[in-house]
Structures are given as C-alpha cells and as structure tokens.
Design a protein around this motif. Structure first.
Motif, short mmCIF file in Angstrom:
data_model
loop_
_atom_site.label_atom_id
_atom_site.label_comp_id
_atom_site.label_asym_id
_atom_site.label_seq_id
_atom_site.Cartn_x
_atom_site.Cartn_y
_atom_site.Cartn_z
N ALA A 80 8.03 -12.36 23.78
CA ALA A 80 6.74 -12.91 24.20
C ALA A 80 5.92 -11.91 24.99
O ALA A 80 4.71 -12.09 25.17
CB ALA A 80 6.95 -14.18 25.02
N CYS A 81 6.54 -10.85 25.45
CA CYS A 81 5.84 -9.87 26.28
C CYS A 81 5.01 -8.92 25.41
O CYS A 81 5.47 -8.46 24.36
CB CYS A 81 6.83 -9.05 27.09
N THR A 82 3.80 -8.64 25.86
CA THR A 82 2.97 -7.66 25.17
C THR A 82 3.54 -6.27 25.37
O THR A 82 3.88 -5.89 26.49
CB THR A 82 1.53 -7.71 25.71
N SER A 83 3.64 -5.52 24.29
CA SER A 83 4.22 -4.18 24.37
C SER A 83 3.32 -3.24 25.17
O SER A 83 2.09 -3.31 25.09
CB SER A 83 4.43 -3.62 22.97
N GLY A 113 -3.26 4.50 33.47
CA GLY A 113 -2.80 3.15 33.18
C GLY A 113 -2.34 3.04 31.74
O GLY A 113 -2.89 3.70 30.86
N TYR A 114 -1.32 2.21 31.51
CA TYR A 114 -0.82 1.98 30.15
C TYR A 114 -1.60 0.85 29.49
O TYR A 114 -1.71 -0.25 30.03
CB TYR A 114 0.66 1.63 30.18
N LEU A 115 -2.13 1.14 28.32
CA LEU A 115 -2.89 0.15 27.56
C LEU A 115 -1.96 -0.89 26.94
O LEU A 115 -0.96 -0.54 26.31
CB LEU A 115 -3.69 0.85 26.46
N MET A 116 -2.29 -2.15 27.11
CA MET A 116 -1.54 -3.25 26.50
C MET A 116 -2.50 -4.06 25.62
O MET A 116 -3.56 -4.48 26.08
CB MET A 116 -0.92 -4.15 27.57
N LEU A 117 -2.12 -4.27 24.37
CA LEU A 117 -2.97 -4.98 23.41
C LEU A 117 -2.29 -6.27 22.97
O LEU A 117 -1.41 -6.25 22.11
CB LEU A 117 -3.25 -4.09 22.20
N PRO A 118 -2.68 -7.41 23.53
CA PRO A 118 -2.14 -8.70 23.08
C PRO A 118 -2.54 -8.98 21.64
O PRO A 118 -3.33 -8.24 21.03
CB PRO A 118 -2.79 -9.70 24.04
N LYS A 119 -2.04 -10.08 21.09
CA LYS A 119 -2.36 -10.44 19.71
C LYS A 119 -3.84 -10.72 19.54
O LYS A 119 -4.41 -10.49 18.48
CB LYS A 119 -1.53 -11.66 19.29
N ASP A 120 -4.47 -11.25 20.57
CA ASP A 120 -5.90 -11.53 20.52
C ASP A 120 -6.67 -10.22 20.70
O ASP A 120 -6.64 -9.62 21.78
CB ASP A 120 -6.28 -12.52 21.63
N GLU A 172 1.84 -14.88 31.03
CA GLU A 172 3.13 -14.56 30.45
C GLU A 172 3.50 -13.10 30.71
O GLU A 172 4.66 -12.79 31.04
CB GLU A 172 3.11 -14.83 28.94
N ASP A 173 2.52 -12.22 30.58
CA ASP A 173 2.81 -10.81 30.81
C ASP A 173 3.03 -10.51 32.29
O ASP A 173 3.79 -9.60 32.63
CB ASP A 173 1.69 -9.94 30.23
N LEU A 174 2.39 -11.28 33.16
CA LEU A 174 2.71 -11.16 34.58
C LEU A 174 4.18 -11.49 34.82
O LEU A 174 4.87 -10.78 35.54
CB LEU A 174 1.83 -12.13 35.40
N ALA A 175 4.63 -12.59 34.21
CA ALA A 175 6.01 -12.99 34.36
C ALA A 175 6.96 -11.94 33.80
O ALA A 175 8.03 -11.68 34.36
CB ALA A 175 6.25 -14.34 33.66
N CYS A 176 6.57 -11.31 32.69
CA CYS A 176 7.39 -10.26 32.10
C CYS A 176 7.59 -9.10 33.08
O CYS A 176 8.64 -8.46 33.08
CB CYS A 176 6.74 -9.73 30.83
N MET A 177 6.58 -8.85 33.90
CA MET A 177 6.67 -7.76 34.87
C MET A 177 7.30 -8.19 36.19
O MET A 177 7.50 -7.38 37.08
CB MET A 177 5.27 -7.18 35.13
N GLY A 178 7.56 -9.50 36.30
CA GLY A 178 8.18 -9.99 37.53
C GLY A 178 7.19 -10.40 38.59
O GLY A 178 7.54 -10.49 39.77
N MET A 179 5.95 -10.69 38.17
CA MET A 179 4.93 -11.15 39.11
C MET A 179 4.59 -12.61 38.84
O MET A 179 4.94 -13.16 37.78
CB MET A 179 3.68 -10.26 39.01
N ASP A 180 3.89 -13.22 39.77
CA ASP A 180 3.59 -14.65 39.68
C ASP A 180 2.08 -14.87 39.66
O ASP A 180 1.32 -14.11 40.29
CB ASP A 180 4.21 -15.40 40.86
N LYS A 181 1.63 -15.91 38.96
CA LYS A 181 0.19 -16.14 38.88
C LYS A 181 -0.42 -16.57 40.21
O LYS A 181 -1.64 -16.57 40.36
CB LYS A 181 -0.16 -17.15 37.78
N SER A 182 0.41 -16.93 41.18
CA SER A 182 -0.10 -17.22 42.51
C SER A 182 -0.66 -15.96 43.19
O SER A 182 -1.40 -16.05 44.17
CB SER A 182 1.00 -17.83 43.39
N GLU A 183 -0.32 -14.78 42.64
CA GLU A 183 -0.79 -13.51 43.19
C GLU A 183 -2.13 -13.07 42.59
O GLU A 183 -2.71 -12.08 43.04
CB GLU A 183 0.24 -12.41 42.93
#
Length: 207
Positions: A22-25, A116-123, A160-171
């Motif tokens: 589920a994580c964006t590459s 910075g590393y570019l991340m391209l979601p499906k959208d 979802e990608d925040l969670a993949c990195m170990g961060m929370d949307k409360s941040e």
C-alpha cells in the motif's frame, strides 16, 4: 521563505525493505513521462516535519502554490512559487535540479543543496516528497495536488504513506486556500508574460 521541503536525505533501502504494497514507492526513476506529469500548477496541501526548524517554517505557511516547467536537456525544473505566510505573499523564481536515476529533486539555498525523494501515488494529480525517512527525529513528508480542493481518496493516500514512514496524521500541518494572498500577483505575472509573448510574436512577424 520557500516551501519546507528542502531537506537532505540518506539511503532509503531499509525503509524500502519494510514497506507494504500500500505504500507509495520512493525509488522511482524520473523519466520524460514523469516530467510531463509534474509540469504545470500545483498546490501545497499538507506536510509533516519532525525537524524543529522545518516544522516551524511549515507552520507559518498559510497557503502556497507553484508552477513547474521541465527542461529535458539540462535536467532542471523551473520553479515559480507563491507562498502566503504571516499575511504576506512572497514569490520565488528559480531552477531545481533533478536526478533521473535515483528520483530526487534538489534546490540550492544559501550555498547548501537540499534534496527530496519524489513519490508518485497512483493518482497522477498528486505527488509527494519524502525527507529523512530513516531518521525518526527529522523525517518528513509533503503533499501536493493539482487543485486546491483535495479529495478524500487523495488525503487517505497521504495518510497511508505517513503511516508507512511511521508518522501519524495527528502531526499533519494543513494549508488553507482561502488564506491565499498571492492571486493578484499571479495575475500580474500572467499579464506580463502574455504581453511579452505578444511582443515576441510581433517581432518575429516583422522579421
């Protein structure tokens, strides 16, 4: 002030090994097709920064949008950036460099290169930039969309990608388009470019 995605990044291999499907590459080479996708107008929607300096900088941004125009031969992107911060509009015009093989964007500021590393979601109407994913104390992720109104599905991908990195949307720190003060300046620049283009066409016709 510039968009707070100017951070240096180390190797992402440990993170890549741990990512779920589920994580964006974050290991995507930049091609001409990628550059075509990035070309145009983008809105800075949200970000998380754990580095105190960049977190403070991001917290002051009320609204931001920018234009990217690729140069395919010298591997640069022309950045025209409009930021509303502390009830003021600031404008930046500069070239970003990119590295095709490792998928990074870089800008130079005060003699330092920030990457910075570019991340391209499906959208294809969204993209993200990841920072220090191996450093829990300084990691960050920023989110950009081609319209000021973001959909629920687009935000969920960011979360979802925040969670993949170990961060929370409360941040997450969000921008608000209604606070934008740069639209008049953008229109002024558009008119100036239009007049310049018309002048160039007239000169060409005379030749």
């Amino acid at each position: 002030m510039t968009l707070p995605w100017a951070l240096a990044i180390f190797s992402l291999l440990p993170l890549l090994d741990a990512q779920s499907p589920a994580c964006t590459s974050v290991k995507v080479p930049i091609t001409n097709a990628t550059l075509n996708q990035l070309s145009g107008k983008w809105f800075y929607i949200a970000s998380v920064y754990r580095n105190p300096e960049y977190k403070e900088s991001a917290s002051k941004i009320e609204a931001a949008f920018f234009y990217l125009a690729p140069n395919y031969t010298d591997d640069t992107l022309l950045l025209r950036e409009y930021i509303t911060s502390e009830d003021k509009c600031s404008y930046t015009n500069e070239n970003l460099s990119f590295h095709r093989e490792n998928g990074t964007l870089s800008r130079h500021e005060n003699g330092t290169e920030h990457t910075g590393y570019l991340m391209l979601p499906k959208d294809p109407k969204t993209f993200m930039l990841a920072f220090h994913p191996e450093d829990k104390q300084n990691m960050g992720l920023s989110f950009y969309v081609d319209k000021p109104q973001v959909s629920q599905e687009q935000m969920e991908q960011f979360y979802e990608d925040l969670a993949c990195m170990g961060m929370d949307k409360s941040e997450v720190m969000y921008t608000e388009e209604k606070k934008d003060l740069c639209e008049p300046l953008e229109k002024q620049h558009d008119e100036e470019r239009k007049k310049e283009s018309e002048g160039t066409k007239k000169d060409t016709a005379l030749d």
